[in-house]
Enzyme design. Structure first.
Site, PDB file in Angstrom:
ATOM      1  N   TYR A  96      -9.879 -40.550 -12.566  1.00 32.21           N
ATOM      2  CA  TYR A  96     -10.925 -41.243 -11.757  1.00 32.21           C
ATOM      3  C   TYR A  96     -12.248 -40.798 -12.223  1.00 32.21           C
ATOM      4  O   TYR A  96     -12.633 -40.266 -13.448  1.00 32.21           O
ATOM      5  CB  TYR A  96     -10.604 -41.450 -10.403  1.00 32.21           C
ATOM      6  CG  TYR A  96     -11.159 -42.441  -9.893  1.00 32.21           C
ATOM      7  CD1 TYR A  96     -11.123 -43.811 -10.205  1.00 32.21           C
ATOM      8  CD2 TYR A  96     -12.019 -42.326  -8.842  1.00 32.21           C
ATOM      9  CE1 TYR A  96     -11.664 -44.902  -9.644  1.00 32.21           C
ATOM     10  CE2 TYR A  96     -12.885 -43.344  -8.237  1.00 32.21           C
ATOM     11  CZ  TYR A  96     -12.767 -44.841  -8.636  1.00 32.21           C
ATOM     12  OH  TYR A  96     -13.426 -45.959  -8.075  1.00 32.21           O
ATOM     13  N   ARG A 149     -20.808 -54.208 -10.491  1.00 32.43           N
ATOM     14  CA  ARG A 149     -21.582 -52.865 -10.371  1.00 32.43           C
ATOM     15  C   ARG A 149     -20.486 -51.572 -10.282  1.00 32.43           C
ATOM     16  O   ARG A 149     -20.038 -51.333  -9.163  1.00 32.43           O
ATOM     17  CB  ARG A 149     -22.024 -52.786  -8.734  1.00 32.43           C
ATOM     18  CG  ARG A 149     -23.128 -51.932  -8.633  1.00 32.43           C
ATOM     19  CD  ARG A 149     -22.953 -51.180  -7.312  1.00 32.43           C
ATOM     20  NE  ARG A 149     -21.882 -50.431  -7.232  1.00 32.43           N
ATOM     21  CZ  ARG A 149     -21.406 -49.616  -6.229  1.00 32.43           C
ATOM     22  NH1 ARG A 149     -22.140 -49.982  -4.957  1.00 32.43           N
ATOM     23  NH2 ARG A 149     -20.423 -48.860  -6.403  1.00 32.43           N
ATOM     24  N   LYS A 167      -8.070 -46.223  -8.918  1.00 34.20           N
ATOM     25  CA  LYS A 167      -8.250 -46.168  -7.573  1.00 34.20           C
ATOM     26  C   LYS A 167      -6.579 -46.094  -7.179  1.00 34.20           C
ATOM     27  O   LYS A 167      -6.133 -45.211  -6.298  1.00 34.20           O
ATOM     28  CB  LYS A 167      -8.652 -47.214  -6.990  1.00 34.20           C
ATOM     29  CG  LYS A 167     -10.240 -46.967  -6.831  1.00 34.20           C
ATOM     30  CD  LYS A 167     -10.668 -46.412  -5.506  1.00 34.20           C
ATOM     31  CE  LYS A 167     -12.107 -46.043  -5.749  1.00 34.20           C
ATOM     32  NZ  LYS A 167     -12.728 -46.083  -4.430  1.00 34.20           N
ATOM     33  N   GLU A 238     -13.781 -53.570  -4.651  1.00 35.91           N
ATOM     34  CA  GLU A 238     -14.204 -52.320  -5.370  1.00 35.91           C
ATOM     35  C   GLU A 238     -15.330 -52.884  -6.243  1.00 35.91           C
ATOM     36  O   GLU A 238     -15.028 -53.500  -7.115  1.00 35.91           O
ATOM     37  CB  GLU A 238     -13.223 -51.652  -5.938  1.00 35.91           C
ATOM     38  CG  GLU A 238     -13.218 -50.511  -6.537  1.00 35.91           C
ATOM     39  CD  GLU A 238     -13.454 -49.242  -5.673  1.00 35.91           C
ATOM     40  OE1 GLU A 238     -14.354 -48.323  -5.879  1.00 35.91           O
ATOM     41  OE2 GLU A 238     -13.113 -49.383  -4.340  1.00 35.91           O
ATOM     42  N   ASP A 239     -16.643 -52.104  -6.069  1.00 39.93           N
ATOM     43  CA  ASP A 239     -17.550 -52.163  -7.027  1.00 39.93           C
ATOM     44  C   ASP A 239     -18.010 -53.590  -7.431  1.00 39.93           C
ATOM     45  O   ASP A 239     -18.178 -54.099  -8.360  1.00 39.93           O
ATOM     46  CB  ASP A 239     -16.970 -51.378  -8.480  1.00 39.93           C
ATOM     47  CG  ASP A 239     -17.018 -50.141  -8.277  1.00 39.93           C
ATOM     48  OD1 ASP A 239     -17.430 -49.510  -7.231  1.00 39.93           O
ATOM     49  OD2 ASP A 239     -16.864 -49.253  -9.217  1.00 39.93           O
ATOM     50  N   ASP A 261     -13.994 -50.152  -0.097  1.00 33.94           N
ATOM     51  CA  ASP A 261     -14.240 -48.812  -0.234  1.00 33.94           C
ATOM     52  C   ASP A 261     -15.585 -48.272  -0.370  1.00 33.94           C
ATOM     53  O   ASP A 261     -15.868 -47.170   0.220  1.00 33.94           O
ATOM     54  CB  ASP A 261     -13.229 -48.311  -1.223  1.00 33.94           C
ATOM     55  CG  ASP A 261     -13.214 -46.904  -1.259  1.00 33.94           C
ATOM     56  OD1 ASP A 261     -12.968 -46.140  -0.285  1.00 33.94           O
ATOM     57  OD2 ASP A 261     -13.488 -46.078  -2.407  1.00 33.94           O
ATOM     58  N   ASP A 262     -16.533 -49.055  -1.081  1.00 35.45           N
ATOM     59  CA  ASP A 262     -17.816 -48.563  -1.363  1.00 35.45           C
ATOM     60  C   ASP A 262     -18.489 -48.705  -0.223  1.00 35.45           C
ATOM     61  O   ASP A 262     -19.588 -47.908  -0.084  1.00 35.45           O
ATOM     62  CB  ASP A 262     -18.347 -49.662  -2.681  1.00 35.45           C
ATOM     63  CG  ASP A 262     -17.685 -49.460  -3.654  1.00 35.45           C
ATOM     64  OD1 ASP A 262     -17.408 -48.728  -4.309  1.00 35.45           O
ATOM     65  OD2 ASP A 262     -17.449 -50.737  -4.220  1.00 35.45           O
ATOM     66  N   ASN A 401     -22.722 -41.657  -7.914  1.00 35.91           N
ATOM     67  CA  ASN A 401     -21.617 -41.168  -8.902  1.00 35.91           C
ATOM     68  C   ASN A 401     -22.235 -41.867 -10.336  1.00 35.91           C
ATOM     69  O   ASN A 401     -22.925 -43.080 -10.190  1.00 35.91           O
ATOM     70  CB  ASN A 401     -20.181 -41.605  -8.852  1.00 35.91           C
ATOM     71  CG  ASN A 401     -19.583 -40.705  -8.157  1.00 35.91           C
ATOM     72  OD1 ASN A 401     -19.551 -39.439  -8.247  1.00 35.91           O
ATOM     73  ND2 ASN A 401     -18.818 -41.141  -6.692  1.00 35.91           N
ATOM     74  N   ASN A 445     -15.799 -36.941  -2.065  1.00 34.31           N
ATOM     75  CA  ASN A 445     -15.115 -38.195  -2.748  1.00 34.31           C
ATOM     76  C   ASN A 445     -14.381 -38.778  -1.858  1.00 34.31           C
ATOM     77  O   ASN A 445     -13.559 -38.433  -0.853  1.00 34.31           O
ATOM     78  CB  ASN A 445     -14.158 -37.288  -3.635  1.00 34.31           C
ATOM     79  CG  ASN A 445     -13.466 -38.234  -4.524  1.00 34.31           C
ATOM     80  OD1 ASN A 445     -13.183 -39.467  -4.456  1.00 34.31           O
ATOM     81  ND2 ASN A 445     -13.134 -37.559  -5.984  1.00 34.31           N
TER      82      ASN A 445
END
Length: 542
Positions: A96, A149, A167, A238-239, A261-262, A401, A445
């Site tokens: 990851y 993103r 993930k 995610e993202d 999660d973000d 990150n 993290n």
């Protein structure tokens, strides 16, 4: 071995879930038609892991190691997880962040075996049909992205698929979620990255991103298809870009089992860092004031979860939100600004405009600064020194990150604060020697949160994911940090013991799920034992 009995020969060796490679015994080789297809020597799983470690040691860059591990996952899933779980602290940065960022950027040029489901918007009206091609009939976890993103790297189109794959690998490696229940998904709605569109090797749809009603209708079709085909499935977003991530979470969080999660995972790991930092400073949560560098969904997610936790300790929610302030590219988020999105407005303060982050630190006197801007070096010497002049133990959390986007390095934070910073970052930094002391930087993290929440959801078959679960998870992470770790500045549990840490967090979250009557299985007498019984262990069946 019942599943294996239907496969033999090369078909068996090409099934990553069933393949054992050189670990097939002599009798199994005869039984399944493998004689002659493998070298005659029989290896144990432990010896195969040692061989993989040796292979990796001969490679000289992390992307090559990522590719070797990806190939291994596509060939022998048990060996892949046995390898990663043998040394999680070393392997997490390879499977990851930060390595996955480079892998996503080069996805089209390094593509090998396919993994996961690719659902293009050109398949509108047929999403359920596409999902039916997935080989597993019981999917409990989907990590889904549209690639817009990716980390701090921006729009990577179909290359963003590396994120769901990585993930879900961590769901298994760090918390024991059985891999057969996991499905990575890429919703391909196009890309606005001109470099990708002009690349002949690009593997996604060659069109600009679809927006508006068509986009949301497509996502809605995907959600409906998942609910129909996999009724026990939890969907992790995610993202996604902020302007899609926030409304998608708002639309579905009270209707299906889902979270982002973000927004929520990042918030929980930040809150865990805050709880542990307060054990060092000796202060109360309600005494803190945080200034965020960045005003997107990650910043507002953290600010909201900290506010909710403050409210649980006695503040009104409005008073709590007033202690969490945002600063973005246009300066301090004040009420007089006309450019604020609805999700940012609860954190706007009644204050004169401030255009410099260092000036905002001096004006607001925060106890902590949290960076989620993806812009490097903005926690400069002036900012850190200002924080150190205001606070005996300033909280400095550059969470962006990958490492190249971090707002400051660990060495800078410790040096500019004269060794008084309580530091954690989004990507790993090595230990820092300063004036005779060794500081061990913590990595905030999300891996401390999302695999454990996933394991709790899996073990309880939860129908929803709530904000309270993330506060519970944050406290459960922080309570595992030892006094010895705190003495070195380390405010997260060691990643070398991530499985034990995750199972502890999963137990606490599962208790919350049962207490909220959101479980779809009976409450066991021993929840911790139930969690452990559900956890995947990488071993070949006897």
């Amino acid at each position: 071995m019942s599943k294996q009995s239907s496969l033999s020969g090369y078909d068996l060796l090409r099934s990553p879930r069933l393949n054992r490679g050189t670990a097939f015994t002599e009798s199994e080789r005869r039984q399944y038609g493998l004689d002659g297809l493998l070298p005659p020597g029989v290896s144990s799983l432990q010896l195969q892991v040692a061989r993989t470690h040796a292979e990796l040691a001969n490679l000289d860059n992390d992307l090559q190691k990522y590719l070797l591990l990806s190939d291994l996952q596509a060939r022998n899933e048990t060996l892949f997880y046995a390898t990663v779980m043998s040394d999680p602290a070393s392997f997490m940065p390879l499977v990851y962040t930060p390595t996955v960022g480079e892998a996503c950027q080069k996805f089209d040029h390094i593509f090998r075996a396919t993994r996961g489901m690719y659902v293009p918007i050109s398949a509108r009206g047929r999403v359920k049909e596409l999902l039916s091609n997935w080989p597993e009939q019981d999917v409990r976890f989907i990590v889904v992205t549209d690639g817009e993103r990716i980390l701090g790297l921006g729009d990577l189109g179909v290359g963003g698929m590396g994120i769901p794959i990585g993930k879900l690998s961590l769901y298994t490696a760090c918390a024991g979620v059985p891999p057969q229940y996991c499905m990575p998904v890429m919703l391909d709605v196009g890309t606005n990255n001109a470099k990708l569109l002009n690349d002949p090797l690009y593997l996604g749809l060659r069109q600009e991103r679809v927006r508006g009603d068509d986009y949301y209708a497509f996502v809605g079709e995907f959600v409906a298809a998942v609910q129909e085909r996999y009724p026990k499935c939890c969907v992790q977003w995610e993202d996604f870009a902020n302007f899609n991530a926030v409304p998608l979470l708002a639309q579905y969080k009270d209707k299906i089992c889902t979270y982002n999660d973000d927004i929520q995972g990042t918030a929980a790991v930040a809150l865990a860092g805050v709880f542990a930092a307060l054990r060092i400073s000796g202060q109360k949560l309600t005494e803190q004031r945080f200034l965020f560098l960045g005003g997107g969904s990650a910043a507002t997610g953290i600010a909201e979860l900290i506010s909710q936790a403050m409210a649980l300790e006695g503040l009104t929610i409005d008073a709590a939100r007033a202690r969490n302030t945002l600063f973005d590219v246009n300066g301090l988020m004040v009420k007089s600004r006309q450019d604020l999105a609805d999700f940012q407005k609860p954190f706007a303060v009644d204050h004169a405009p401030v255009s410099s982050f260092a000036d905002a630190v001096s004006a607001l006197k925060p106890t902590g600064v949290i960076g989620v801007s993806t812009v490097p070096k903005l926690f400069n010497q002036q900012v850190i020194e200002a924080m150190a002049s205001i606070n005996e133990r300033p909280i400095i959390f550059p969470y962006s990150n990958p490492t190249s986007r971090s707002e400051c390095t660990a060495e800078e934070a410790y040096r500019w604060s004269s060794g008084r910073a309580i530091f954690a970052s989004g990507s790993p930094f090595p230990p820092v020697e300063y004036e005779g002391r060794t500081f061990v930087p913590g990595q905030g993290n999300n891996v401390y949160i999302f695999p454990a929440v996933g394991m709790a959801v899996f073990a309880t078959e939860a129908s929803r994911v709530t904000e309270e679960m993330f506060i519970v998870a944050a406290k459960a992470v922080a309570e595992q940090v030892t006094e010895e770790s705190l003495a070195t500045g380390l405010i997260y549990p060691p990643q070398s013991k991530i499985l034990e840490a995750s199972l502890h967090v999963a137990t606490r979250v599962a208790e919350c799920i049962f207490d909220q009557n959101l479980a779809r299985v009976p409450r066991p007498d021993d929840i911790a034992a139930h969690i452990r019984a559900c956890a995947y262990k990488p071993a070949y069946p006897a």
